[in-house]
Design a protein around this motif. Structure first.
Motif, PDB file in Angstrom:
ATOM      1  N   LEU A  61       0.860  -1.179   0.000  1.00  0.00           N
ATOM      2  CA  LEU A  61       0.000   0.000   0.000  1.00  0.00           C
ATOM      3  C   LEU A  61       0.900   1.234   0.000  1.00  0.00           C
ATOM      4  CD1 LEU A  61      -2.978   1.025   0.215  1.00  0.00           C
ATOM      5  CD2 LEU A  61      -2.596   1.173   2.683  1.00  0.00           C
ATOM      6  N   GLN A  62       0.832   2.005  -1.093  1.00  0.00           N
ATOM      7  CA  GLN A  62       1.600   3.242  -1.193  1.00  0.00           C
ATOM      8  C   GLN A  62       0.642   4.426  -1.120  1.00  0.00           C
ATOM      9  OE1 GLN A  62       4.070   3.259  -4.701  1.00  0.00           O
ATOM     10  NE2 GLN A  62       5.712   2.140  -3.688  1.00  0.00           N
ATOM     11  N   VAL A  63       1.017   5.372  -0.286  1.00  0.00           N
ATOM     12  CA  VAL A  63       0.137   6.514  -0.024  1.00  0.00           C
ATOM     13  C   VAL A  63       0.959   7.795  -0.099  1.00  0.00           C
ATOM     14  CG1 VAL A  63      -1.517   7.518   1.596  1.00  0.00           C
ATOM     15  CG2 VAL A  63      -1.179   5.024   1.548  1.00  0.00           C
ATOM     16  N   ALA A  64       0.367   8.822  -0.650  1.00  0.00           N
ATOM     17  CA  ALA A  64       1.012  10.143  -0.614  1.00  0.00           C
ATOM     18  C   ALA A  64       1.298  10.505   0.834  1.00  0.00           C
ATOM     19  CB  ALA A  64       0.111  11.178  -1.273  1.00  0.00           C
ATOM     20  N   ALA A  65       2.515  10.981   1.110  1.00  0.00           N
ATOM     21  CA  ALA A  65       3.035  11.019   2.474  1.00  0.00           C
ATOM     22  C   ALA A  65       2.452  12.093   3.380  1.00  0.00           C
ATOM     23  CB  ALA A  65       4.552  11.177   2.426  1.00  0.00           C
ATOM     24  N   GLU A  66       1.668  13.055   2.869  1.00  0.00           N
ATOM     25  CA  GLU A  66       1.172  14.133   3.714  1.00  0.00           C
ATOM     26  C   GLU A  66       0.382  13.572   4.896  1.00  0.00           C
ATOM     27  OE1 GLU A  66       0.890  13.978   0.523  1.00  0.00           O
ATOM     28  OE2 GLU A  66       1.964  15.717  -0.285  1.00  0.00           O
ATOM     29  N   PRO A  67       0.656  14.016   6.112  1.00  0.00           N
ATOM     30  CA  PRO A  67      -0.050  13.523   7.297  1.00  0.00           C
ATOM     31  C   PRO A  67      -1.563  13.651   7.192  1.00  0.00           C
ATOM     32  CG  PRO A  67       1.871  14.809   7.945  1.00  0.00           C
ATOM     33  CD  PRO A  67       1.730  14.985   6.480  1.00  0.00           C
ATOM     34  N   ALA A  68      -2.045  14.651   6.451  1.00  0.00           N
ATOM     35  CA  ALA A  68      -3.487  14.864   6.354  1.00  0.00           C
ATOM     36  C   ALA A  68      -4.208  13.703   5.660  1.00  0.00           C
ATOM     37  CB  ALA A  68      -3.765  16.164   5.603  1.00  0.00           C
ATOM     38  N   ASN A  69      -3.459  12.838   4.984  1.00  0.00           N
ATOM     39  CA  ASN A  69      -4.085  11.707   4.289  1.00  0.00           C
ATOM     40  C   ASN A  69      -4.408  10.534   5.213  1.00  0.00           C
ATOM     41  OD1 ASN A  69      -3.972  12.946   1.750  1.00  0.00           O
ATOM     42  ND2 ASN A  69      -1.863  12.242   1.410  1.00  0.00           N
ATOM     43  N   PHE A  70      -3.960  10.582   6.462  1.00  0.00           N
ATOM     44  CA  PHE A  70      -4.118   9.466   7.386  1.00  0.00           C
ATOM     45  C   PHE A  70      -5.011   9.908   8.551  1.00  0.00           C
ATOM     46  CE2 PHE A  70      -0.137   9.215   5.166  1.00  0.00           C
ATOM     47  CZ  PHE A  70       0.026   7.878   4.837  1.00  0.00           C
ATOM     48  N   HIS A  71      -6.158   9.257   8.693  1.00  0.00           N
ATOM     49  CA  HIS A  71      -7.115   9.617   9.745  1.00  0.00           C
ATOM     50  C   HIS A  71      -7.214   8.458  10.725  1.00  0.00           C
ATOM     51  CE1 HIS A  71      -8.291  12.973   7.162  1.00  0.00           C
ATOM     52  NE2 HIS A  71      -8.333  12.085   6.166  1.00  0.00           N
ATOM     53  N   ALA A  72      -6.772   8.683  11.954  1.00  0.00           N
ATOM     54  CA  ALA A  72      -6.684   7.599  12.926  1.00  0.00           C
ATOM     55  C   ALA A  72      -7.839   7.628  13.913  1.00  0.00           C
ATOM     56  CB  ALA A  72      -5.363   7.671  13.686  1.00  0.00           C
ATOM     57  N   GLN A  73      -8.266   6.460  14.319  1.00  0.00           N
ATOM     58  CA  GLN A  73      -9.198   6.272  15.420  1.00  0.00           C
ATOM     59  C   GLN A  73      -8.456   5.412  16.439  1.00  0.00           C
ATOM     60  OE1 GLN A  73     -12.236   7.664  15.193  1.00  0.00           O
ATOM     61  NE2 GLN A  73     -13.108   6.973  17.141  1.00  0.00           N
ATOM     62  N   THR A  74      -7.980   6.020  17.510  1.00  0.00           N
ATOM     63  CA  THR A  74      -7.160   5.304  18.484  1.00  0.00           C
ATOM     64  C   THR A  74      -7.836   5.287  19.837  1.00  0.00           C
ATOM     65  OG1 THR A  74      -5.913   7.225  19.240  1.00  0.00           O
ATOM     66  CG2 THR A  74      -5.109   6.106  17.258  1.00  0.00           C
ATOM     67  N   PHE A  75      -7.263   4.483  20.717  1.00  0.00           N
ATOM     68  CA  PHE A  75      -7.812   4.334  22.066  1.00  0.00           C
ATOM     69  C   PHE A  75      -6.710   4.513  23.104  1.00  0.00           C
ATOM     70  CE2 PHE A  75     -10.405   2.036  19.098  1.00  0.00           C
ATOM     71  CZ  PHE A  75     -11.700   2.370  19.461  1.00  0.00           C
ATOM     72  N   ALA A  76      -5.719   5.314  22.751  1.00  0.00           N
ATOM     73  CA  ALA A  76      -4.576   5.497  23.626  1.00  0.00           C
ATOM     74  C   ALA A  76      -4.947   6.165  24.937  1.00  0.00           C
ATOM     75  CB  ALA A  76      -3.488   6.299  22.924  1.00  0.00           C
ATOM     76  N   THR A  77      -5.986   6.972  24.949  1.00  0.00           N
ATOM     77  CA  THR A  77      -6.373   7.691  26.162  1.00  0.00           C
ATOM     78  C   THR A  77      -7.593   7.073  26.839  1.00  0.00           C
ATOM     79  OG1 THR A  77      -7.787   9.193  24.912  1.00  0.00           O
ATOM     80  CG2 THR A  77      -5.478   9.829  25.225  1.00  0.00           C
ATOM     81  N   GLY A  78      -7.977   5.870  26.369  1.00  0.00           N
ATOM     82  CA  GLY A  78      -9.118   5.229  26.984  1.00  0.00           C
ATOM     83  C   GLY A  78     -10.429   5.560  26.314  1.00  0.00           C
ATOM     84  N   LYS A  79     -10.436   6.494  25.386  1.00  0.00           N
ATOM     85  CA  LYS A  79     -11.653   6.809  24.632  1.00  0.00           C
ATOM     86  C   LYS A  79     -11.242   7.173  23.205  1.00  0.00           C
ATOM     87  CE  LYS A  79     -11.764  11.688  26.059  1.00  0.00           C
ATOM     88  NZ  LYS A  79     -12.584  12.750  26.678  1.00  0.00           N
ATOM     89  N   ALA A  80     -12.171   7.034  22.307  1.00  0.00           N
ATOM     90  CA  ALA A  80     -11.853   7.297  20.907  1.00  0.00           C
ATOM     91  C   ALA A  80     -11.462   8.745  20.701  1.00  0.00           C
ATOM     92  CB  ALA A  80     -13.050   6.949  20.032  1.00  0.00           C
ATOM     93  N   ARG A  81     -10.407   8.942  19.899  1.00  0.00           N
ATOM     94  CA  ARG A  81     -10.004  10.302  19.580  1.00  0.00           C
ATOM     95  C   ARG A  81      -9.264  10.294  18.251  1.00  0.00           C
ATOM     96  NH1 ARG A  81      -4.645  11.690  20.345  1.00  0.00           N
ATOM     97  NH2 ARG A  81      -3.337  10.081  21.289  1.00  0.00           N
ATOM     98  N   LEU A  82      -9.240  11.411  17.574  1.00  0.00           N
ATOM     99  CA  LEU A  82      -8.481  11.561  16.351  1.00  0.00           C
ATOM    100  C   LEU A  82      -7.039  11.900  16.675  1.00  0.00           C
ATOM    101  CD1 LEU A  82     -10.962  13.564  14.096  1.00  0.00           C
ATOM    102  CD2 LEU A  82     -10.340  11.153  13.908  1.00  0.00           C
TER     103      LEU A  82
END
Length: 393
Positions: free
Chosen positions: A77-98
């Protein structure tokens, strides 16, 4: 989950070389034709990163040789490198956040699923992990490379592995359970789970004990293949010898130190099942080292005796043929010459017999009849026809 990363980033040059090999067997996906909206990466800890389809510049899929086409042993999977192209849903803080999805992709290589979202449907692809990887850590097959223009995420199945990697991973309860389950199911009523567990445990314990005595070789290789269409015996476990370029079904005749010095090729998508059948093949001569060695030595003695018996057999049939050649030349006027020669001619070739040592022999009844008629002349015959019998049939 406590994320401890191996930082599986590789250089741009190495990435290019691996991707060239991947593309020789993988299938390129045209997201435009699919009218894809996005590609979603699902990680082992259930976090996700979504990438807009327009930002994807290359997408390749490599299914396994067996199983569903949606089970991937490799991908690119090759993606244009700009950070704006990647949208994360993480649980690092115990609740969903971008958060910065690109950082998540770079930090830890644990993608378990690729989902292609379109306007009408979702296509789910499961990513097969390197079987030597811990389930809650990184996939050892996955890598990432970042340039100023492109982020490349890819997985490549490792075709060759080593006992030093397999033996520690075999202690994992899940991996061991797969091996026990495979043999118990396939062997049916012949061996129960307790017996299978004992054999595998003994073999693995012995292999670990001999690890420091491994005899490395670059000429001998262990190759395990899975051919599901061969229902009677879908697994083959063989030794490939570079010297003659042939595969040999004799792994049970090699000592543990010799086996430990060989590299291994196993199917990526049925890895631990393959290891189970390999261990089963190896232990045909016994699981304990002493038992194996005694069995191997007995077989080698049989081979030596068999070689001598084969040489004796060849010498006997060769002499027999020359005897009849000489006999014919000296008895051309005998009225029953043709019938006599035809009757005893099978002694010049022998007949097949079943057994571990000699594969052919002269018919003992016919040989006794021959010796009764021609024994004296045959014993004097030197193989060159100088003293062939003058006796008429």
């Amino acid at each position: 989950m406590n994320l401890t990363t191996y930082q599986r980033r590789v250089s741009v040059g190495a990435t290019r070389a691996y991707l060239q090999r991947l593309r020789q067997t993988a299938t390129q996906v045209d997201l435009t034709r699919l009218m894809a909206l996005s590609v979603e990466l699902v990680f082992e800890n259930v976090e996700t990163v979504t990438i807009e389809a327009a930002a994807v510049t290359n997408f390749w899929l490599l299914p396994g040789e067996t199983g569903p086409a949606t089970d991937l042993v490799g991908f690119e999977l090759q993606v244009a490198a700009e950070p704006a192209n990647f949208h994360a849903q993480t649980f690092a803080t115990g609740k969903a956040r971008l958060s910065d999805g690109r950082d998540r992709v770079l930090a830890f290589q644990d993608v378990t699923q690729l989902i292609v979202h379109t306007a009408t449907t979702d296509r789910h692809y499961s990513v097969t992990w390197n079987p030597l990887s811990a389930v809650d850590q990184e996939n050892l097959n996955q890598h990432v490379a970042l340039t100023s223009e492109t982020l490349t995420l890819w997985a490549w199945p490792v075709p060759i592995t080593y006992w030093t990697d397999i033996l520690p991973a075999a202690t994992d309860s899940l991996n061991f359970a797969v091996m026990v389950g495979e043999l118990t199911t396939q062997l049916g009523d012949t061996y129960d789970e307790t017996q299978v567990r004992t054999i595998l445990t003994t073999a693995l314990t012995e292999l670990r004990s001999f690890s420091d005595l491994a005899q490395p070789t670059t000429q001998q290789h262990i190759v395990v293949r899975y051919q599901p269409r061969h229902a009677d015996r879908p697994w083959t476990e063989q030794r490939h010898d570079d010297a003659d370029g042939q595969d040999h079904a004799d792994l049970y005749l090699w000592s543990y130190p010799e086996l430990l010095g060989m590299d291994l090729t196993l199917p990526a998508d049925h890895f631990w099942e393959g290891v189970a059948w390999l261990l089963w093949e190896i232990t045909f001569s016994g699981a304990e080292a002493l038992e194996r060695q005694q069995t191997i030595e007995r077989f080698q003695d049989d081979l030596i005796q068999g070689d001598q018996a084969e040489q004796d057999f060849r010498a006997q049939t060769t002499k027999m043929k020359r005897f009849w050649d000489a006999y014919v030349s000296q008895h051309v006027t005998a009225p029953d010459l043709a019938a006599t020669v035809a009757h005893f001619w099978p002694l010049t070739t022998g007949t097949p017999v079943s057994g571990p040592v000699v594969s052919q022999r002269q018919d003992p009844q016919l040989l006794a009849e021959f010796m009764a008629r021609f024994g004296s002349a045959y014993q004097k015959f030197d193989g060159d026809g100088q003293d062939a019998s003058e006796r008429k049939a």
